[in-house]
Write an enzyme that holds these catalytic residues in place. Structure first.
Site, PDB file in Angstrom:
ATOM      1  N   HIS A 124       0.817  -1.216   0.000  1.00  0.00           N
ATOM      2  CA  HIS A 124       0.000   0.000   0.000  1.00  0.00           C
ATOM      3  C   HIS A 124       0.854   1.271   0.000  1.00  0.00           C
ATOM      4  O   HIS A 124       0.345   2.347  -0.309  1.00  0.00           O
ATOM      5  CB  HIS A 124      -0.985  -0.002   1.183  1.00  0.00           C
ATOM      6  CG  HIS A 124      -0.370   0.246   2.529  1.00  0.00           C
ATOM      7  ND1 HIS A 124      -0.093  -0.762   3.416  1.00  0.00           N
ATOM      8  CD2 HIS A 124       0.027   1.389   3.147  1.00  0.00           C
ATOM      9  CE1 HIS A 124       0.421  -0.254   4.524  1.00  0.00           C
ATOM     10  NE2 HIS A 124       0.512   1.057   4.376  1.00  0.00           N
ATOM     11  N   ASP A 154       0.056  -7.614   1.207  1.00  0.00           N
ATOM     12  CA  ASP A 154       0.417  -6.210   1.418  1.00  0.00           C
ATOM     13  C   ASP A 154       1.928  -6.045   1.503  1.00  0.00           C
ATOM     14  O   ASP A 154       2.437  -5.279   2.331  1.00  0.00           O
ATOM     15  CB  ASP A 154      -0.262  -5.645   2.674  1.00  0.00           C
ATOM     16  CG  ASP A 154      -0.151  -4.118   2.760  1.00  0.00           C
ATOM     17  OD1 ASP A 154      -0.014  -3.482   1.695  1.00  0.00           O
ATOM     18  OD2 ASP A 154      -0.163  -3.576   3.872  1.00  0.00           O
ATOM     19  N   SER A 231       4.764   2.592   7.955  1.00  0.00           N
ATOM     20  CA  SER A 231       4.383   1.448   7.143  1.00  0.00           C
ATOM     21  C   SER A 231       5.538   0.999   6.261  1.00  0.00           C
ATOM     22  O   SER A 231       6.146   1.811   5.554  1.00  0.00           O
ATOM     23  CB  SER A 231       3.187   1.800   6.252  1.00  0.00           C
ATOM     24  OG  SER A 231       2.011   1.894   7.006  1.00  0.00           O
TER      25      SER A 231
END
Length: 485
Positions: A124, A154, A231
């Site tokens: 993402h 992901d 992230s």
């Protein structure tokens, strides 16, 4: 609250009167640091080892800005002397109106896992990016290319572009199965774009499977502060090994609440190894069985002391599960000696094992335990996909459909034993989207006609109808609806 405080105060006062310590502690808890080394205990050595391999990932995406629709009105343009759309030859003079482009920037983190410059990060973080740049903690910047992206986990693997063929600092991917609740860990990344930041915490929980941010859910939970921008950054242990990739947080405000989730390094290793092999997609083992979580009621009916394992609902003929002897009603208790409590755990255990290998399943069948050995192979595409985008003035327009096969069923998480065609994608704001179709829907029947292949639905939808009676399988349930033509 005041009552409890009063009681504590009274106990303390009585202890003082009696000349005893108010809150006596065991002698083992009353020691002071015995040496200068104990006074100066620090995570600095671990940070010094790991920080150089942690990078910032800048993803740039060019997006068309929306223009106010009033500018398309001919009267508005004529009244205000504005040029018309379409440029030369259009209804107005001049170059015409064009929607301005805007560059969207997203910031994430990543970790170099190979000296050649392979970077592991979140899918993402780089999703939809036109350009990706990598910044090291020594301020060097490079362009990067995507080697492999995997939305289902992901995860994505990037390669730093460097003409000098230099060797980059990198970190080893550790064994995430060796983690225990309570282990110390560090989270490293670039939260909110303030610069590389290190936070410390512990492993709060393992095998979190109900987070809902990817298909393969088996997350490490930590209380190390993770914020937007973290992230893709690593979660490292005290030996400086990557044990997880920080991916999600539980938050009501957008900031850290002490509940963060990381993808286990063992899953990251699978993606990295396949990227190194040149694969553009992640190939995973296929079991070929539908599984069900064991509820307290099911556990009671099976005579189990507690809910554990997964129940086999059905087995696909010719699948690895069928060849191993797995049957409907079997209770799978463990994979390679590792206990499982839900279908997500079993899928994770299989997904982190190599294609071509084997996995031993401990199965409870009618109260007796036995071991079944499953050969790990990819799901076959027994029927060509024949991908087709439906068009025209029908409720199906805008849906991309494919033929059902074990490979498609595994990819979209549908029942491989079903018959029909599968909705693979739905265009935004299309008639199919308005009608409510979703990726993973299996279209079984249209106007009482069975649908076997994509061309069948294409032919059926080519004839205008005032109404469409459609039967769809969704999430194991059969739904019949009448849609307007």
């Amino acid at each position: 609250m005041f009552e409890r405080f009063s009681q504590v105060a009274a106990v303390a006062a009585l202890a003082l009167v009696l000349g005893a310590p108010a809150f006596a502690q065991p002698a083992a808890q009353q020691r002071v640091p015995a040496s200068q080394a104990e006074v100066t205990l620090s995570f600095a050595p671990v940070v010094a080892k790991t920080a150089p391999a942690v990078v910032n990932v800048y993803a740039l995406k060019t997006a068309q800005q929306r223009v106010n629709p009033i500018f398309d009105d001919p009267f508005f343009r004529r009244f205000f002397g504005m040029p018309g759309p379409g440029g030369p030859g259009g209804p107005g003079d001049g170059p015409g109106l064009r929607a301005p482009e805007r560059v969207q920037r997203s910031l994430g983190s990543g970790v170099i896992v190979d000296p050649s410059g392979l970077v592991l990060t979140n899918y993402h973080v780089i999703e939809g990016a036109d350009e990706i740049r990598i910044a090291l903690n020594d301020r060097r910047e490079y362009e990067a290319e995507v080697l492999l992206r995997d939305q289902r986990t992901d995860l994505a693997v990037l390669r730093i572009k460097s003409e000098a063929k230099e060797r980059f600092p990198f970190l080893e991917l550790g064994d995430s199965d060796g983690l225990a609740v309570g282990d110390l860990v560090l989270a490293i990344g670039d939260p909110f774009g303030v610069g590389q930041t290190v936070t410390q915490g512990i492993v709060s929980a393992l095998a979190r499977t109900q987070v809902g941010v990817s298909d393969y859910q088996f997350f490490i939970q930590t209380d190390a502060a993770i914020n937007p921008g973290n992230s893709g950054g690593p979660l490292v242990d005290m030996a400086g090994r990557v044990v997880g990739i920080n991916s999600a947080i539980y938050s009501r405000s957008g900031g850290s609440h002490g509940i963060g989730f990381a993808i286990p390094a063992n899953m990251g290793r699978v993606v990295v190894e396949q990227a190194k092999s040149g694969s553009k997609t992640v190939r995973r083992p296929w079991l070929g069985a539908r599984l069900q979580r064991v509820t307290p009621d099911i556990a009671e009916s099976l005579g189990l002391p507690r809910p554990t394992g997964v129940l086999v609902q059905s087995v696909t003929a010719g699948s690895p599960a069928a060849k191993a002897g797995l049957k409907t009603g079997d209770l799978v208790v463990s994979v390679e000696g590792l206990g499982i409590d839900d279908p997500e755990s079993l899928n994770y255990r299989l997904a982190t094992r190599p294609i071509g290998g084997k996995a031993a399943l401990l199965v409870n069948r009618s109260g007796k335990e036995q071991t079944l050995v499953v050969v790990l192979e990819v799901a076959p595409e027994t029927v060509p996909r024949e991908e087709l985008l439906l068009r025209g003035r029908t409720p199906f327009a805008g849906a991309t459909i494919v033929n059902l096969s074990p490979a498609v069923a595994e990819e979209l998480k549908v029942d491989a034993n079903a018959t029909g065609v599968v909705v693979y994608d739905v265009q935004d704001n299309s008639p199919a989207a308005v009608a409510g179709f979703r990726p993973g829907d299996v279209i079984v029947e249209v106007n009482n006609e069975k649908v076997g292949r994509t061309r069948d639905l294409d032919q059926l939808s080519s004839v205008p109808q005032r109404g469409w009676r459609v039967t769809v399988l969704r999430g194991g349930r059969s739904i019949t609806a009448v849609l307007r033509g």
